[in-house]
Design a protein around this motif. Sequence first.
Motif, PDB file in Angstrom:
ATOM      1  N   VAL A 157       0.828  -1.311   0.061  1.00 22.38           N
ATOM      2  CA  VAL A 157       0.032  -0.125   0.079  1.00 22.38           C
ATOM      3  C   VAL A 157       0.876   1.187  -0.018  1.00 22.38           C
ATOM      4  CG1 VAL A 157      -1.777   1.302   1.212  1.00 22.38           C
ATOM      5  CG2 VAL A 157      -1.652  -1.341   1.185  1.00 22.38           C
ATOM      6  N   ILE A 158       1.670   1.354   0.916  1.00 21.26           N
ATOM      7  CA  ILE A 158       2.804   2.629   0.969  1.00 21.26           C
ATOM      8  C   ILE A 158       3.597   2.670  -0.460  1.00 21.26           C
ATOM      9  CG2 ILE A 158       4.876   3.397   2.247  1.00 21.26           C
ATOM     10  CD1 ILE A 158       3.725   1.675   4.716  1.00 21.26           C
ATOM     11  N   PHE A 159       4.113   1.573  -0.987  1.00 21.00           N
ATOM     12  CA  PHE A 159       4.751   1.661  -2.109  1.00 21.00           C
ATOM     13  C   PHE A 159       4.086   2.020  -3.313  1.00 21.00           C
ATOM     14  CE2 PHE A 159       5.158  -0.413  -6.251  1.00 21.00           C
ATOM     15  CZ  PHE A 159       6.657  -0.156  -6.677  1.00 21.00           C
ATOM     16  N   ASN A 180       0.975  11.660   4.093  1.00 19.90           N
ATOM     17  CA  ASN A 180       1.822  10.590   4.559  1.00 19.90           C
ATOM     18  C   ASN A 180       0.992   9.137   4.684  1.00 19.90           C
ATOM     19  OD1 ASN A 180       4.227   9.631   5.467  1.00 19.90           O
ATOM     20  ND2 ASN A 180       3.421   9.523   7.774  1.00 19.90           N
ATOM     21  N   CYS A 181       1.756   8.118   4.263  1.00 18.89           N
ATOM     22  CA  CYS A 181       1.119   6.986   4.356  1.00 18.89           C
ATOM     23  C   CYS A 181       2.260   6.049   4.842  1.00 18.89           C
ATOM     24  CB  CYS A 181       0.930   6.297   3.063  1.00 18.89           C
ATOM     25  SG  CYS A 181       0.130   4.642   2.819  1.00 18.89           S
ATOM     26  N   GLU A 182       1.868   5.380   6.056  1.00 19.43           N
ATOM     27  CA  GLU A 182       2.656   4.740   6.833  1.00 19.43           C
ATOM     28  C   GLU A 182       2.036   3.368   7.669  1.00 19.43           C
ATOM     29  OE1 GLU A 182       3.798   6.650  10.596  1.00 19.43           O
ATOM     30  OE2 GLU A 182       2.146   8.096  10.481  1.00 19.43           O
ATOM     31  N   GLN A 183       2.765   2.702   8.050  1.00 16.47           N
ATOM     32  CA  GLN A 183       2.473   1.127   8.667  1.00 16.47           C
ATOM     33  C   GLN A 183       2.311   1.664  10.163  1.00 16.47           C
ATOM     34  OE1 GLN A 183       4.400  -2.402   7.907  1.00 16.47           O
ATOM     35  NE2 GLN A 183       3.094  -3.519   9.418  1.00 16.47           N
ATOM     36  N   THR A 184       1.134   1.281  10.964  1.00 11.41           N
ATOM     37  CA  THR A 184       1.018   1.651  12.397  1.00 11.41           C
ATOM     38  C   THR A 184       1.018   0.337  13.156  1.00 11.41           C
ATOM     39  OG1 THR A 184      -1.211   1.921  12.258  1.00 11.41           O
ATOM     40  CG2 THR A 184       0.269   3.885  11.921  1.00 11.41           C
ATOM     41  N   VAL A 188      -1.967  -2.701   9.492  1.00 15.60           N
ATOM     42  CA  VAL A 188      -2.735  -1.560   9.487  1.00 15.60           C
ATOM     43  C   VAL A 188      -1.885  -0.439   8.820  1.00 15.60           C
ATOM     44  CG1 VAL A 188      -3.559   0.064  10.734  1.00 15.60           C
ATOM     45  CG2 VAL A 188      -3.987  -2.110  11.597  1.00 15.60           C
ATOM     46  N   VAL A 189      -2.593   0.425   7.772  1.00 15.42           N
ATOM     47  CA  VAL A 189      -1.934   1.567   7.242  1.00 15.42           C
ATOM     48  C   VAL A 189      -2.556   2.493   7.585  1.00 15.42           C
ATOM     49  CG1 VAL A 189      -0.819   0.375   5.283  1.00 15.42           C
ATOM     50  CG2 VAL A 189      -3.066   1.063   5.248  1.00 15.42           C
ATOM     51  N   LYS A 190      -1.977   3.852   7.806  1.00 14.13           N
ATOM     52  CA  LYS A 190      -2.557   5.008   8.326  1.00 14.13           C
ATOM     53  C   LYS A 190      -2.133   6.117   7.305  1.00 14.13           C
ATOM     54  CE  LYS A 190      -1.914   8.689  11.698  1.00 14.13           C
ATOM     55  NZ  LYS A 190      -1.112   9.133  12.971  1.00 14.13           N
ATOM     56  N   PHE A 191      -3.246   6.970   6.957  1.00 14.03           N
ATOM     57  CA  PHE A 191      -3.218   7.818   5.840  1.00 14.03           C
ATOM     58  C   PHE A 191      -3.498   9.171   6.692  1.00 14.03           C
ATOM     59  CE2 PHE A 191      -4.414   4.329   3.215  1.00 14.03           C
ATOM     60  CZ  PHE A 191      -3.826   4.452   2.098  1.00 14.03           C
ATOM     61  N   THR A 192      -2.370  10.114   6.743  1.00 15.87           N
ATOM     62  CA  THR A 192      -2.295  11.346   7.374  1.00 15.87           C
ATOM     63  C   THR A 192      -2.715  12.491   6.547  1.00 15.87           C
ATOM     64  OG1 THR A 192      -0.740  10.521   9.118  1.00 15.87           O
ATOM     65  CG2 THR A 192      -1.188  12.968   8.894  1.00 15.87           C
ATOM     66  N   LEU A 211      -0.309  -2.007  -5.642  1.00 19.13           N
ATOM     67  CA  LEU A 211       0.509  -2.659  -6.722  1.00 19.13           C
ATOM     68  C   LEU A 211       1.163  -3.664  -5.894  1.00 19.13           C
ATOM     69  CD1 LEU A 211       1.420   0.269  -8.978  1.00 19.13           C
ATOM     70  CD2 LEU A 211      -0.663  -1.321  -9.247  1.00 19.13           C
ATOM     71  N   PRO A 212       1.857  -4.677  -6.354  1.00 19.24           N
ATOM     72  CA  PRO A 212       2.706  -5.591  -5.722  1.00 19.24           C
ATOM     73  C   PRO A 212       4.071  -5.117  -5.611  1.00 19.24           C
ATOM     74  CG  PRO A 212       2.369  -6.423  -7.850  1.00 19.24           C
ATOM     75  CD  PRO A 212       1.343  -5.381  -7.647  1.00 19.24           C
ATOM     76  N   LYS A 213       4.577  -4.515  -4.725  1.00 16.67           N
ATOM     77  CA  LYS A 213       5.856  -4.157  -4.446  1.00 16.67           C
ATOM     78  C   LYS A 213       6.971  -5.069  -4.762  1.00 16.67           C
ATOM     79  CE  LYS A 213       9.144  -1.995  -0.989  1.00 16.67           C
ATOM     80  NZ  LYS A 213       9.567  -1.702   0.316  1.00 16.67           N
TER      81      LYS A 213
END
Length: 632
Positions: A157-159, A180-184, A188-192, A211-213
């Motif tokens: 997701v982040i990629f 920002n997009c990060e794993q928390t 779980v991913v977080k979009f700020t 997409l598959p990183k």
Amino acid sequence: MAITRRDLLLTGAAVAALPAFGSVAGVSITGSAQAQSAGELPWRHAVSTFGDVKYPAGFKHFDYVNPGAPKQGIVRLFEFGTFDNFNLVIAGLKGSLAGGAALINQTLTVRSQDEPSTAYGLLADAVAYPDDFSYVLYRLNAAARWHDGKPVTPDDVIFSFNAFKTNSPMYAAYYRHIVNCEQTADRVVKFTFDKPGNRELPSIAGEVPVLPKHWWEGSGADGRKRDVTLTTLESPLGSAAFRIKEFVAARTLVLERVQDYWGKDLPHSVGQDNFDQLRYEFFRDDTVGREAFKADQLDWFTERSGKQWSTAYDFPAEREKRVIKEKFPDASSGQMQGFAFNLRRPLFADVRVRRAFNYAYDWEESDRQLSNGEYHRDSSYFDGIPDLMSSGLPEGKELEVLETLRDKVPSELFTTPYKNPVGGNAEASRNNLREAARLLKEAGFDIRDRKLIDPSGKPVSVEFLSAEQGDERSVLFYKPYLERLGIAVNVRTVDSVQYQNRLRSFDFDITTAVWGQSLSPGNEQRDFFGSDAADRPGSRNLPGIKNPAVDALIDRIIFAKDRAELVASCKALDRVLLWNCYVVPQFAAGFQRAARWDRFSHPEPLPKYGVTGFPSLWWWDAEKAAKTGGRS
């Protein structure tokens, strides 16, 4: 649609206890807004701009599907244009993306087709966000898998988010408010978001194509390192119900249904994706594609020409009802289509000039001659969504909104309902041309030797840029009316790649523009009409609108606290855009036309916002197919 969210971290233990969007492979569903504990965010099974959710947690399938639909058959589809690229990230920037190729990708959520703005879990199984809409959390479904069997991860997701935001001007604009997009936590991913209060951003974050990183950072069969910034004709890895089976570049793309698709039992999948293969055939000309359909080389043809719809289908299979013609009502969206002026050209700086061009356009006669009267004229930037269209004089909440901008908007909009000129006969056309000439004279233009001269003494000439025959036919009808005003007109039709490059760099005088509108407008309005987008290459603000009133109204739409405020702000924006005459409005239909060989069936009724629902909701009907002849 929109974007915005801020800070919250969850521990892995807390995440494990959270309720889900849907269920698959043992993942269970519980209450949609059940809080973890005091002070923690509630996790939800759906996300909606204003909180209206039809389906409860644990629902089995959408009401509009046939859960027992057979899974079989091949459908052959017409696709206009060509392709030399499977990389969605740079679509519209480099190369031509293969139509249909995006079906191998999935997003975190999927929208239902019988609700205006609600999405349910796809790659994600839970969503959470605070009351101030400053960020959003998505939890990935533990069962989600790529077609190679590897799990979908937060890293994917982040990629994907970073790849789209960095390399695609369109997505960069769309996701501009996600900072920002990060794993928390585990899964779980977080979009700020850049600021609180934007209700649409949680939904927009859920629309990021994932997409598959590991595939994009790996190497192809030739040993070369893959690059997400370059075009590719290597079949990409996906996670959806279909994968690429085979293709012939620029001509054919075949997708096959994935037999062990990880999400086949999810509520969003039941009764959908019913064909074994989707076969896309590419044509650079509608006429050739239409004849291929009539020769039973295609199963379905979406007709774009009103005139052809009326005249081109008198052939034996249609008369014998082996071919079905049908109009499908479109309540899913609205649009404005029109000849868009490039305000970056000094010629179009004066609104009187732009209004004169509208008076010169006899739309009624154009519709009669070119489309057999199939259309109505666009009278709104939200044409097709009645509750968002301005009409009459502003009143109520809309008037309150416009009063705050009285010194920044045309004064006429408070006293005169906006109406397009009406032609359709010789007398009306002459009167409209007289009014156009009057407006041009008032703006400082003059006629010398039957040529229109601008205030600097230069003869006026314009070029219409197009990439399709349909656009060219409309311009050629319009051309003699403008020439009667002394305007020299050139029509330039170019190939699709050159056309996109010229639009991206705003290298045109006038072109046909279409702005599609959702039932719940939001952040995309900035890319459509906002000042910041006016000079950004690749933006949808083709006219180059820089209007503080428009910017203020877009902000009101994005930060609306309820549907009533959103509706009033959309009506106000519509009225301001219309009175500034940024386009010469063309036409709208309110339906889609499609001809098909009678080999398929669909649920009754089709969902309100699904239009045709083809091919996702339809299925191969062997009994009907046997009666049509041709292939079995």
